[in-house]
Design an enzyme around this catalytic site. Structure first.
Site, PDB file in Angstrom:
ATOM      1  N   HIS A  57       0.848  -1.201   0.000  1.00 53.69           N
ATOM      2  CA  HIS A  57       0.000   0.000   0.000  1.00 53.69           C
ATOM      3  C   HIS A  57       0.874   1.238   0.000  1.00 53.69           C
ATOM      4  O   HIS A  57       0.875   2.010   0.954  1.00 53.69           O
ATOM      5  CB  HIS A  57      -0.920  -0.005   1.219  1.00 53.69           C
ATOM      6  N   HIS A 101     -11.059  -7.013   5.739  1.00 56.26           N
ATOM      7  CA  HIS A 101      -9.632  -6.925   5.394  1.00 56.26           C
ATOM      8  C   HIS A 101      -9.264  -8.160   4.562  1.00 56.26           C
ATOM      9  O   HIS A 101      -9.692  -9.278   4.879  1.00 56.26           O
ATOM     10  CB  HIS A 101      -8.795  -6.870   6.672  1.00 56.26           C
ATOM     11  N   GLU A 153      -6.704 -10.006   4.395  1.00 55.02           N
ATOM     12  CA  GLU A 153      -6.101 -11.118   5.148  1.00 55.02           C
ATOM     13  C   GLU A 153      -7.187 -11.929   5.854  1.00 55.02           C
ATOM     14  O   GLU A 153      -7.158 -13.171   5.860  1.00 55.02           O
ATOM     15  CB  GLU A 153      -5.107 -10.577   6.186  1.00 55.02           C
ATOM     16  N   THR A 197      -3.104 -10.996  11.822  1.00 57.18           N
ATOM     17  CA  THR A 197      -1.726 -10.836  12.316  1.00 57.18           C
ATOM     18  C   THR A 197      -1.411  -9.439  12.849  1.00 57.18           C
ATOM     19  O   THR A 197      -0.508  -9.286  13.662  1.00 57.18           O
ATOM     20  CB  THR A 197      -0.716 -11.162  11.200  1.00 57.18           C
ATOM     21  N   CYS A 233       1.453 -10.879  14.713  1.00 53.30           N
ATOM     22  CA  CYS A 233       2.810 -10.741  14.182  1.00 53.30           C
ATOM     23  C   CYS A 233       3.684  -9.965  15.179  1.00 53.30           C
ATOM     24  O   CYS A 233       3.338  -8.849  15.573  1.00 53.30           O
ATOM     25  CB  CYS A 233       2.709  -9.997  12.851  1.00 53.30           C
ATOM     26  N   SER A 245      -3.074   2.607   3.738  1.00 54.44           N
ATOM     27  CA  SER A 245      -2.457   1.488   4.457  1.00 54.44           C
ATOM     28  C   SER A 245      -3.096   1.342   5.838  1.00 54.44           C
ATOM     29  O   SER A 245      -3.005   2.239   6.682  1.00 54.44           O
ATOM     30  CB  SER A 245      -0.948   1.738   4.589  1.00 54.44           C
TER      31      SER A 245
END
Ligand code: SF4
Length: 300
Positions: A56, A140, A142, A179, A208, A236
């Site tokens: 992004h 999202h 993900e 994450t 993460c 982003s």
């Protein structure tokens, strides 16, 4: 004689002390995806496509386009043998199956941390969890990918404790997270689940570590600075989250994408300036912004 009014902010006596986070530049997953795309471009003469932007950040996207790496939103026009890259967020399993069925040369740049979360959703279902909860943002990319690794109708996305109320849960309940979620939000949801009668919670920590460290360091710097610049693409999600966490402790937290967005007003009266970046921001843009901040401060 000075024209300054009493209400004017004080003049900058010296250049601010610049404190840059050690977690600036691309995260491991983004760095790896870009490397895989560039390696593919080096091996193949035809254009390399990524399903959705690989990062992004408009500046990097433009740079990659010049190298023959282009983002596409669909792949129905691509011919068998053409290269298509799965970006670090990952994609839903049926979409990946369709890519292979079409005969495309698929390069999977899903971040290994995201891949681990995807596999855990499938594993929890196989091991008997009747419901699997994902702490994350419902739309999202993900999360859309993670959902597809569990049985249809048994995977639910929750963002807060309030989202748990309408869910009918029984027996074993699996819990994972997008994450980039905040550990605090996950802890609140886990604590609420553990208070429920009649269920056993099986939790896997899929947050993460790199995101965690980046966010914690940004908040630390925001607390220690008079103002803080949060650098990253306006689209982003991880930069937006970083900015809101900084803003919660420092009202002079500014989200900027490029050096030309930096204004003297952002730096006026600032003794210590913090500098952090989102996971998809190249370190070169952060360096350029640091140089611009020094130039602007010299003129204040
Ligand atoms: S933020 Fe973490 S999980 Fe996401 S791509 Fe980067 S390293 Fe992977």
């Amino acid at each position: 004689m000075s024209n300054r009014r009493r209400s004017d902010p004080p003049r900058q006596a010296t250049a601010p002390c610049l404190k840059c986070s050690k977690y600036v530049g691309f995260c491991f997953g983004v760095q790896r995806a870009i490397k895989l795309a560039r390696e593919a471009a080096g091996r193949h003469s035809a254009a390399i496509r990524t399903l959705g932007p690989i990062i992004h950040n408009p500046q990097v996207i433009a740079e990659l386009r010049r190298e023959g790496i282009r983002a596409v939103n669909r792949f129905t026009n691509l011919k068998p043998g053409e290269v298509l890259i799965i970006r670090s967020h990952g994609i839903p399993r049926p979409v990946e199956d369709r890519m292979h069925a079409r005969g495309l040369l698929v390069i999977d740049a899903t971040c290994p941390f995201v891949k681990k979360a995807q596999n855990l959703v499938g594993q929890l279902a196989r091991e008997g969890c009747g419901s699997i909860l994902i702490v994350g943002e419902p739309h999202h990319p993900e999360v859309e990918g993670l959902i597809s690794y569990g049985p249809p109708g048994q995977v639910h996305v929750v963002q807060s404790v309030g989202d748990l109320k309408p869910l009918k849960l029984a027996g074993q309940v699996g819990l994972v997270a997008q994450t980039t979620q905040s550990p605090a939000a996950c802890r609140r949801i886990l604590a609420s689940l553990r208070r429920r009668k009649g269920i056993t919670v099986r939790v896997h920590d899929t947050i993460c570590r790199e995101t965690n460290r980046r966010q914690a360091d940004a908040v630390r710097l925001a607390r220690q600075s008079d103002a803080i610049l949060v650098v990253g693409g306006k689209n982003s999600a991880n930069t937006a989250r970083l900015h809101s966490r900084c803003q919660a402790v420092n009202p002079r937290a500014y989200h900027i994408e490029q050096a030309d967005e930096l204004t003297p007003e952002m730096l006026r009266g600032v003794g210590t300036l913090g500098l952090v970046s989102g996971a998809s921001t190249p370190a070169s843009i952060v360096r350029e912004i640091a140089r611009k901040a020094e130039v602007l401060c010299a003129g204040l």
